[in-house]
Write an enzyme that holds these catalytic residues in place. Sequence first.
Site, PDB file in Angstrom:
ATOM      1  N   LYS A  13       7.598  -4.910  -9.544  1.00  0.00           N
ATOM      2  CA  LYS A  13       7.364  -3.466  -9.729  1.00  0.00           C
ATOM      3  C   LYS A  13       8.554  -2.646  -9.223  1.00  0.00           C
ATOM      4  CE  LYS A  13       3.592  -3.439  -7.207  1.00  0.00           C
ATOM      5  NZ  LYS A  13       3.530  -4.848  -6.812  1.00  0.00           N
ATOM      6  N   ARG A  88      -4.083   1.683  -5.987  1.00  0.00           N
ATOM      7  CA  ARG A  88      -4.393   0.291  -5.678  1.00  0.00           C
ATOM      8  C   ARG A  88      -5.870   0.065  -5.421  1.00  0.00           C
ATOM      9  NH1 ARG A  88       0.999  -1.404  -3.357  1.00  0.00           N
ATOM     10  NH2 ARG A  88       0.707  -3.542  -2.756  1.00  0.00           N
ATOM     11  N   ARG A 122      12.439 -13.151  -1.557  1.00  0.00           N
ATOM     12  CA  ARG A 122      12.982 -11.782  -1.634  1.00  0.00           C
ATOM     13  C   ARG A 122      13.766 -11.432  -0.361  1.00  0.00           C
ATOM     14  NH1 ARG A 122       8.991  -7.225  -2.996  1.00  0.00           N
ATOM     15  NH2 ARG A 122       7.712  -8.466  -1.610  1.00  0.00           N
ATOM     16  N   ARG A 155      11.327  -9.165   4.494  1.00  0.00           N
ATOM     17  CA  ARG A 155      10.216  -8.335   4.946  1.00  0.00           C
ATOM     18  C   ARG A 155       9.240  -9.165   5.767  1.00  0.00           C
ATOM     19  NH1 ARG A 155       8.084  -5.085  -0.261  1.00  0.00           N
ATOM     20  NH2 ARG A 155       6.091  -5.846   0.491  1.00  0.00           N
ATOM     21  N   ARG A 166      -2.045 -11.012   0.752  1.00  0.00           N
ATOM     22  CA  ARG A 166      -1.835  -9.834  -0.100  1.00  0.00           C
ATOM     23  C   ARG A 166      -2.322 -10.100  -1.526  1.00  0.00           C
ATOM     24  NH1 ARG A 166       4.238  -9.494   0.773  1.00  0.00           N
ATOM     25  NH2 ARG A 166       4.231  -8.115  -1.023  1.00  0.00           N
TER      26      ARG A 166
HETATM   27  P1  AP5 Z   1       9.948  -6.739  -6.371  1.00  0.00           P
HETATM   28  O1  AP5 Z   1      10.523  -5.888  -7.449  1.00  0.00           O
HETATM   29  O2  AP5 Z   1      10.314  -6.432  -4.966  1.00  0.00           O
HETATM   30  O3  AP5 Z   1       8.355  -6.820  -6.543  1.00  0.00           O
HETATM   31  P2  AP5 Z   1       7.212  -5.767  -6.243  1.00  0.00           P
HETATM   32  O4  AP5 Z   1       6.186  -5.933  -7.300  1.00  0.00           O
HETATM   33  O5  AP5 Z   1       7.766  -4.405  -6.010  1.00  0.00           O
HETATM   34  O6  AP5 Z   1       6.677  -6.388  -4.906  1.00  0.00           O
HETATM   35  P3  AP5 Z   1       6.112  -5.827  -3.543  1.00  0.00           P
HETATM   36  O7  AP5 Z   1       5.859  -7.048  -2.709  1.00  0.00           O
HETATM   37  O8  AP5 Z   1       6.976  -4.751  -2.956  1.00  0.00           O
HETATM   38  O9  AP5 Z   1       4.761  -5.253  -3.970  1.00  0.00           O
HETATM   39  P4  AP5 Z   1       3.571  -5.123  -3.112  1.00  0.00           P
HETATM   40  O10 AP5 Z   1       2.683  -4.458  -4.064  1.00  0.00           O
HETATM   41  O11 AP5 Z   1       3.007  -6.314  -2.471  1.00  0.00           O
HETATM   42  O12 AP5 Z   1       4.136  -4.352  -1.827  1.00  0.00           O
HETATM   43  P5  AP5 Z   1       4.326  -2.845  -1.490  1.00  0.00           P
HETATM   44  O13 AP5 Z   1       5.666  -2.676  -0.921  1.00  0.00           O
HETATM   45  O14 AP5 Z   1       3.892  -1.976  -2.617  1.00  0.00           O
HETATM   46  O15 AP5 Z   1      10.312  -8.253  -6.733  1.00  0.00           O
HETATM   47  C1  AP5 Z   1       9.924  -9.331  -5.882  1.00  0.00           C
HETATM   48  C2  AP5 Z   1      11.042 -10.383  -5.846  1.00  0.00           C
HETATM   49  O16 AP5 Z   1      11.145 -11.005  -7.127  1.00  0.00           O
HETATM   50  C3  AP5 Z   1      12.455  -9.804  -5.553  1.00  0.00           C
HETATM   51  O17 AP5 Z   1      13.156 -10.723  -4.766  1.00  0.00           O
HETATM   52  C4  AP5 Z   1      13.104  -9.645  -6.945  1.00  0.00           C
HETATM   53  O18 AP5 Z   1      14.517  -9.765  -6.885  1.00  0.00           O
HETATM   54  C5  AP5 Z   1      12.462 -10.807  -7.714  1.00  0.00           C
HETATM   55  N1  AP5 Z   1      12.231 -10.486  -9.114  1.00  0.00           N
HETATM   56  C6  AP5 Z   1      11.790  -9.308  -9.642  1.00  0.00           C
HETATM   57  N2  AP5 Z   1      11.652  -9.406 -10.972  1.00  0.00           N
HETATM   58  C7  AP5 Z   1      11.990 -10.699 -11.293  1.00  0.00           C
HETATM   59  C8  AP5 Z   1      12.029 -11.420 -12.531  1.00  0.00           C
HETATM   60  N3  AP5 Z   1      11.671 -10.851 -13.693  1.00  0.00           N
HETATM   61  N4  AP5 Z   1      12.432 -12.702 -12.475  1.00  0.00           N
HETATM   62  C9  AP5 Z   1      12.768 -13.292 -11.308  1.00  0.00           C
HETATM   63  N5  AP5 Z   1      12.743 -12.663 -10.106  1.00  0.00           N
HETATM   64  C10 AP5 Z   1      12.343 -11.370 -10.101  1.00  0.00           C
HETATM   65  O19 AP5 Z   1       3.229  -2.673  -0.354  1.00  0.00           O
HETATM   66  C11 AP5 Z   1       3.358  -3.293   0.916  1.00  0.00           C
HETATM   67  C12 AP5 Z   1       2.157  -2.947   1.776  1.00  0.00           C
HETATM   68  O20 AP5 Z   1       2.042  -1.520   1.934  1.00  0.00           O
HETATM   69  C13 AP5 Z   1       0.793  -3.373   1.227  1.00  0.00           C
HETATM   70  O21 AP5 Z   1       0.502  -4.717   1.528  1.00  0.00           O
HETATM   71  C14 AP5 Z   1      -0.134  -2.384   1.957  1.00  0.00           C
HETATM   72  O22 AP5 Z   1      -0.331  -2.750   3.275  1.00  0.00           O
HETATM   73  C15 AP5 Z   1       0.674  -1.101   1.923  1.00  0.00           C
HETATM   74  N6  AP5 Z   1       0.454  -0.299   0.706  1.00  0.00           N
HETATM   75  C16 AP5 Z   1       1.363  -0.021  -0.283  1.00  0.00           C
HETATM   76  N7  AP5 Z   1       0.829   0.753  -1.242  1.00  0.00           N
HETATM   77  C17 AP5 Z   1      -0.455   0.981  -0.866  1.00  0.00           C
HETATM   78  C18 AP5 Z   1      -1.540   1.690  -1.462  1.00  0.00           C
HETATM   79  N8  AP5 Z   1      -1.392   2.333  -2.644  1.00  0.00           N
HETATM   80  N9  AP5 Z   1      -2.720   1.696  -0.814  1.00  0.00           N
HETATM   81  C19 AP5 Z   1      -2.880   1.085   0.387  1.00  0.00           C
HETATM   82  N10 AP5 Z   1      -1.909   0.378   1.002  1.00  0.00           N
HETATM   83  C20 AP5 Z   1      -0.701   0.323   0.384  1.00  0.00           C
END
Ligand code: AP5
Length: 212
Positions: A13, A88, A122, A155, A166
């Site tokens: 994402k 979410r 990552r 991270r 997660r």
């Molecule tokens: P990346 O682009 O970083 O993936 P992502 O989907 O953004 O992953 P996140 O882990 O950041 O999402 P998340 O939803 O768990 O965490 P968030 O930060 O929102 O890509 C991942 C890896 O794959 C990278 O190394 C990249 O290079 C590689 N990659 C990407 N595309 C690729 C491809 N096509 N092929 C190969 N490799 C690829 O949330 C973290 C925490 O915050 C949550 O756990 C929660 O505690 C809190 N939080 C966040 N939002 C909310 C909400 N709305 N409500 C409540 N709590 C929340």
Amino acid sequence: MKLVIFGPPSAGKGTQAQKLSQKYNIPQVSTGDLLRKAVAEGTPLGKKVKSYLEQGKLGPDNLIVELIKDRVSKPDARNGYLLDGFPRTMGQAKELEKMTDIDLVLNIVVDMEMLVERAVGRRGCPKDGSVYHIKFNPPKKDMVCDKCGGPLVQREDDKEETVRKRLQVYQEQTAPLIEYYRKKGKLVDIDGSGGIDAVFAQMVNTIDKLKK
Ligand code: AP5
């Protein structure tokens, strides 16, 4: 243009939202990034959500909704934005609906084991937010950011055990939103199993069709 980039943890994402933000000149609004920043700065919000992030659990809806309302009211979001990691929960989706009309939800679909591999490998730059992967998207120099030259870090919540937690939270609380948006005719599935550029091409194709 108001878009939601949807998908399970580490589906890509953030990677896609950064590229789309550059292409369409609208800001990426990532709740994960905003929350990690609040934790790092030790703000009152950061103190409240720290333990949720560490455990891979979702933060409370009311805090997250306030955070989003505040961010999308900024001048740079006047012409639209890309929501990355929000909504979410059903509660967040309902609040979003009260706030605005979303044009499109791009749902990145990736197999579970691939998600774990993407998360565990990552590495990110805490200074400028660039995201890398040790195998799929490595920096030119080991553990150094290509853009700013700063050190890359893993991270805290990317340790395998927390990643699996997660993913479980995603299945229970977030995945039900897929059918919710599909029934509204707003959701398009994007095959996230290909490389970064292939996934980006599908997204651009879908968005450009909507704009016509
Ligand atoms: P990346 O682009 O970083 O993936 P992502 O989907 O953004 O992953 P996140 O882990 O950041 O999402 P998340 O939803 O768990 O965490 P968030 O930060 O929102 O890509 C991942 C890896 O794959 C990278 O190394 C990249 O290079 C590689 N990659 C990407 N595309 C690729 C491809 N096509 N092929 C190969 N490799 C690829 O949330 C973290 C925490 O915050 C949550 O756990 C929660 O505690 C809190 N939080 C966040 N939002 C909310 C909400 N709305 N409500 C409540 N709590 C929340």
